[in-house]
Motif scaffolding. Structure first.
Motif, PDB file in Angstrom:
ATOM      1  N   UNK A 172     -46.785  92.230  23.356  1.00 47.27           N
ATOM      2  CA  UNK A 172     -47.225  91.045  22.634  1.00 47.27           C
ATOM      3  C   UNK A 172     -46.312  90.713  21.471  1.00 47.27           C
ATOM      4  N   UNK A 173     -46.320  89.443  21.060  1.00 42.61           N
ATOM      5  CA  UNK A 173     -45.540  89.018  19.904  1.00 42.61           C
ATOM      6  C   UNK A 173     -44.069  88.815  20.170  1.00 42.61           C
ATOM      7  N   UNK A 174     -43.657  88.708  21.438  1.00 44.82           N
ATOM      8  CA  UNK A 174     -42.242  88.491  21.744  1.00 44.82           C
ATOM      9  C   UNK A 174     -41.816  87.107  21.275  1.00 44.82           C
ATOM     10  N   UNK A 175     -40.615  87.010  20.743  1.00 43.40           N
ATOM     11  CA  UNK A 175     -40.086  85.717  20.290  1.00 43.40           C
ATOM     12  C   UNK A 175     -39.796  84.815  21.492  1.00 43.40           C
ATOM     13  N   UNK A 176     -39.751  83.490  21.288  1.00 45.24           N
ATOM     14  CA  UNK A 176     -39.411  82.579  22.396  1.00 45.24           C
ATOM     15  C   UNK A 176     -38.084  82.919  23.065  1.00 45.24           C
ATOM     16  N   UNK A 177     -37.097  83.329  22.267  1.00 43.12           N
ATOM     17  CA  UNK A 177     -35.799  83.674  22.846  1.00 43.12           C
ATOM     18  C   UNK A 177     -35.921  84.901  23.744  1.00 43.12           C
ATOM     19  N   UNK A 178     -36.722  85.879  23.327  1.00 42.26           N
ATOM     20  CA  UNK A 178     -36.897  87.087  24.132  1.00 42.26           C
ATOM     21  C   UNK A 178     -37.671  86.784  25.412  1.00 42.26           C
TER      22      UNK A 178
END
Length: 257
Positions: free
Chosen positions: A17-23
């Motif tokens: 959870x909490x992955x950045x949009x780029x990731x």
């Protein structure tokens, strides 16, 4: 065929959870998955059967990726499109669902003899996999100890609320079933079994008696005794809710009734 840790590295942050949009975008490209789609997460309490790690889509078009959540052991392997890993001893899978939806995913695991396991509700993107993993883990907690159940969270919402607040569950059990729990185990089990049969038979004393192999008056007398012990009436909806929820807590306890 060994594939190294790349797939686990891509899935791990998504499941945590909490992955950045780029990731999320990088993981989608690396895994060959759409960023938006109909996804579910599966959490198993036992090792995944070899037959569950398949090449290509299932018969209904769903695609499975077995992978590690953040912080779990990192070794990953399996067939193309699949990665084996464990989350604290649990197996975690991301499923890009076919037309049959999560019900078919649960049925497939049952057919393979997997379980116990929990299946999350459907989410609409890879960015929501962390929330889906947590909900699938909660669904797993609603499985009866020692069972091989595969359950969907949406089918176990009341029990999921109970396992999410264990201190309140313990209080509920003591408040509703306290006098019942003081009985000798055989006597207690008889009353619990009768209540379960009555509920499963839609509140029919006659059908419950047939299931239990006893006279309907026996069932009636046991239920009346249970009402006296718990100070709750099966004919009053709010009090019946108390009894059903307490029964769920007892079912999920490691101790026998």
């Amino acid at each position: 065929m060994r594939r190294g840790t790349r797939y686990g590295a891509l899935l791990g942050p998504l499941l945590a959870g909490g992955a950045t949009p780029a990731l999320v975008t990088r993981a989608a490209r690396g895994l060959g998955l759409p960023e938006r789609g109909r996804y579910a997460v599966v959490v198993l309490g036992t090792p995944v059967p070899d037959a569950a790690v398949v090449k290509g889509p299932d018969a209904d078009g769903s695609r499975w990726w077995w992978g590690a959540a953040e912080g779990s052991p990192g070794e990953v392997g399996g067939s193309p499109g699949a990665a084996e890993a464990r989350e604290g001893g649990r197996e975690v899978a991301v499923v890009l669902l076919g037309p049959a939806g999560p019900g078919r995913a649960a049925a497939r695991l049952r057919e393979l003899g997997a379980g116990p396991g929990g299946v999350s509700p459907v989410v609409g993107s890879l960015a929501q996999l962390g929330a889906a993993r947590r909900l699938a883990g909660t669904a797993l907690l609603t499985c009866e100890p020692g069972s091989r159940e595969i359950v969907r969270l949406d089918e176990r919402l009341p029990a999921a609320l109970l396992v999410s607040r264990p201190e309140l569950s313990t209080r509920l059990l003591a408040e509703v079933f306290g006098p019942l729990l003081t009985l000798v185990p055989a006597e207690r089990s008889l009353l619990v079994e009768t209540l379960e049969a009555w509920l499963e038979c839609g509140g029919s004393v006659g059908r419950a008696a047939a299931r239990l192999g006893c006279h309907r008056n026996t069932v009636f007398n046991r239920l009346r005794r249970l009402e006296r012990l718990t100070a709750r009436s099966l004919s009053r909806p709010r009090e019946l809710v108390d009894l059903v929820l307490a029964l769920d807590v007892l079912r999920l306890s490691s101790a026998p009734p």
